[in-house]
Design a protein around this motif. Structure first.
Motif, PDB file in Angstrom:
ATOM      1  N   PRO A  17       3.371  11.543 -11.069  1.00  0.00           N
ATOM      2  CA  PRO A  17       2.850  12.529 -10.089  1.00  0.00           C
ATOM      3  C   PRO A  17       1.334  11.822  -9.469  1.00  0.00           C
ATOM      4  N   VAL A  18       1.483  12.249  -8.244  1.00  0.00           N
ATOM      5  CA  VAL A  18       0.276  11.754  -7.345  1.00  0.00           C
ATOM      6  C   VAL A  18      -0.057  13.156  -6.551  1.00  0.00           C
ATOM      7  N   ALA A  19      -1.247  13.528  -6.636  1.00  0.00           N
ATOM      8  CA  ALA A  19      -1.812  14.636  -6.036  1.00  0.00           C
ATOM      9  C   ALA A  19      -1.782  14.385  -4.381  1.00  0.00           C
ATOM     10  N   ASP A  20      -1.389  15.227  -3.510  1.00  0.00           N
ATOM     11  CA  ASP A  20      -1.347  14.815  -2.273  1.00  0.00           C
ATOM     12  C   ASP A  20      -0.567  13.665  -1.720  1.00  0.00           C
ATOM     13  N   SER A  21       0.546  13.613  -2.275  1.00  0.00           N
ATOM     14  CA  SER A  21       1.569  12.572  -1.737  1.00  0.00           C
ATOM     15  C   SER A  21       2.937  13.206  -1.232  1.00  0.00           C
ATOM     16  N   SER A  22       3.658  12.267  -0.526  1.00  0.00           N
ATOM     17  CA  SER A  22       5.031  12.735  -0.132  1.00  0.00           C
ATOM     18  C   SER A  22       5.938  11.729  -0.399  1.00  0.00           C
ATOM     19  N   ARG A  23       7.262  12.169  -0.287  1.00  0.00           N
ATOM     20  CA  ARG A  23       8.036  10.959  -0.759  1.00  0.00           C
ATOM     21  C   ARG A  23       9.221  11.157   0.652  1.00  0.00           C
ATOM     22  N   LEU A  24       9.835  10.030   1.088  1.00  0.00           N
ATOM     23  CA  LEU A  24      10.734   9.835   2.104  1.00  0.00           C
ATOM     24  C   LEU A  24      11.989   9.131   1.437  1.00  0.00           C
ATOM     25  N   LEU A  25      12.899   9.232   1.818  1.00  0.00           N
ATOM     26  CA  LEU A  25      14.398   8.666   1.701  1.00  0.00           C
ATOM     27  C   LEU A  25      14.573   7.782   2.889  1.00  0.00           C
ATOM     28  N   HIS A  77      -0.119  10.912   2.096  1.00  0.00           N
ATOM     29  CA  HIS A  77      -0.261  12.373   3.192  1.00  0.00           C
ATOM     30  C   HIS A  77       0.530  13.515   2.201  1.00  0.00           C
ATOM     31  N   ARG A  78      -0.023  14.601   2.511  1.00  0.00           N
ATOM     32  CA  ARG A  78       0.441  15.803   1.850  1.00  0.00           C
ATOM     33  C   ARG A  78       1.949  16.295   2.903  1.00  0.00           C
ATOM     34  N   SER A  79       1.920  15.807   4.293  1.00  0.00           N
ATOM     35  CA  SER A  79       2.929  16.021   5.175  1.00  0.00           C
ATOM     36  C   SER A  79       3.521  14.771   5.584  1.00  0.00           C
ATOM     37  N   ALA A  80       4.693  14.483   5.552  1.00  0.00           N
ATOM     38  CA  ALA A  80       5.174  13.198   5.968  1.00  0.00           C
ATOM     39  C   ALA A  80       5.816  13.130   7.169  1.00  0.00           C
ATOM     40  N   GLU A  81       5.647  14.313   7.884  1.00  0.00           N
ATOM     41  CA  GLU A  81       6.263  14.425   9.112  1.00  0.00           C
ATOM     42  C   GLU A  81       5.795  13.190  10.007  1.00  0.00           C
ATOM     43  N   SER A  82       4.623  12.822  10.377  1.00  0.00           N
ATOM     44  CA  SER A  82       4.012  11.812  11.129  1.00  0.00           C
ATOM     45  C   SER A  82       4.560  10.612  10.611  1.00  0.00           C
ATOM     46  N   VAL A  83       4.624  10.334   9.369  1.00  0.00           N
ATOM     47  CA  VAL A  83       5.113   9.232   8.614  1.00  0.00           C
ATOM     48  C   VAL A  83       6.450   8.776   9.188  1.00  0.00           C
ATOM     49  N   ALA A  84       7.269   9.961   8.916  1.00  0.00           N
ATOM     50  CA  ALA A  84       8.609   9.879   9.096  1.00  0.00           C
ATOM     51  C   ALA A  84       8.930   9.304  10.622  1.00  0.00           C
ATOM     52  N   ARG A  85       8.337  10.111  11.795  1.00  0.00           N
ATOM     53  CA  ARG A  85       8.287   9.614  13.094  1.00  0.00           C
ATOM     54  C   ARG A  85       7.945   8.091  13.308  1.00  0.00           C
ATOM     55  N   SER A  86       7.167   7.696  12.634  1.00  0.00           N
ATOM     56  CA  SER A  86       6.255   6.373  12.731  1.00  0.00           C
ATOM     57  C   SER A  86       7.503   5.297  12.371  1.00  0.00           C
ATOM     58  N   LEU A  87       8.131   5.658  11.101  1.00  0.00           N
ATOM     59  CA  LEU A  87       9.283   4.858  10.742  1.00  0.00           C
ATOM     60  C   LEU A  87      10.421   4.715  11.366  1.00  0.00           C
ATOM     61  N   GLU A  88      10.700   5.898  12.128  1.00  0.00           N
ATOM     62  CA  GLU A  88      11.801   5.800  13.066  1.00  0.00           C
ATOM     63  C   GLU A  88      11.699   5.172  14.645  1.00  0.00           C
ATOM     64  N   VAL A  94      15.165   7.760   8.670  1.00  0.00           N
ATOM     65  CA  VAL A  94      14.645   8.528   7.675  1.00  0.00           C
ATOM     66  C   VAL A  94      15.717   9.555   7.285  1.00  0.00           C
ATOM     67  N   LEU A  95      16.219   9.763   6.145  1.00  0.00           N
ATOM     68  CA  LEU A  95      17.234  10.617   5.671  1.00  0.00           C
ATOM     69  C   LEU A  95      16.693  11.837   5.086  1.00  0.00           C
ATOM     70  N   LEU A  96      15.422  11.744   4.434  1.00  0.00           N
ATOM     71  CA  LEU A  96      15.040  12.947   3.732  1.00  0.00           C
ATOM     72  C   LEU A  96      13.460  12.896   3.647  1.00  0.00           C
ATOM     73  N   VAL A  97      12.909  13.813   3.795  1.00  0.00           N
ATOM     74  CA  VAL A  97      11.424  14.010   3.485  1.00  0.00           C
ATOM     75  C   VAL A  97      10.869  15.181   2.605  1.00  0.00           C
ATOM     76  N   ARG A  98      10.233  14.897   1.479  1.00  0.00           N
ATOM     77  CA  ARG A  98       9.704  15.811   0.795  1.00  0.00           C
ATOM     78  C   ARG A  98       8.213  15.852   0.742  1.00  0.00           C
ATOM     79  N   ASN A  99       7.599  16.968   1.066  1.00  0.00           N
ATOM     80  CA  ASN A  99       6.144  17.101   1.222  1.00  0.00           C
ATOM     81  C   ASN A  99       5.527  17.241  -0.171  1.00  0.00           C
TER      82      ASN A  99
END
Length: 121
Positions: A17-25, A77-88, A94-99
């Motif tokens: 567990p890490v505070a303020d982190s998000s996961r992406l698949l 990042h708490r919200s990984a939507e911007s990271v997902a767009r950057s990866l794309e 990006v298959l799944l994002v969990r904030n």
């Protein structure tokens, strides 16, 4: 590809567990995978790569796609939507994002749509 059917497969021991982190698949073709390119895509959004693990099984990705590599990524990042767009933009899928709050990106979209419908009343 059905993102609902895909689950994060790495055990919690790999992602303590890490505070303020998000996961992406994320998926890509094997020849397109580069940890340094992934890190550049994440750092373009002023975030840091906290964990990067390659998933050993591709049973979760349909055989009819050209994707042959799957990796699990944690970012600062708490919200990984911007990271997902950057990866794309870098050519990754990006298959799944969990904030940070544990909600999947689809759940957040549904909540926002509900709020907007409520505000229209």
């Amino acid at each position: 590809m059905n993102a609902k059917a895909i689950k994060f497969s790495a055990p919690e021991a790999l992602f303590p567990p890490v505070a303020d982190s998000s996961r992406l698949l994320v998926a890509c073709r094997r020849e397109d995978y580069s940890a340094s390119r992934v890190a550049c895509a994440v750092e373009d959004c002023d975030a840091h790569v906290l964990n990067l693990n390659v998933v050993d099984t591709m049973s979760q990705v349909p055989a009819d796609t050209s994707l042959s590599m799957l990796f699990d990524l944690r970012v600062s990042h708490r919200s990984a939507e911007s990271v997902a767009r950057s990866l794309e933009r870098y050519g990754y899928t990006v298959l799944l994002v969990r904030n940070a709050d544990g909600a999947d990106s689809d759940t957040l979209r549904q909540r926002m749509d509900g709020l907007l419908r409520y505000l229209d009343l």
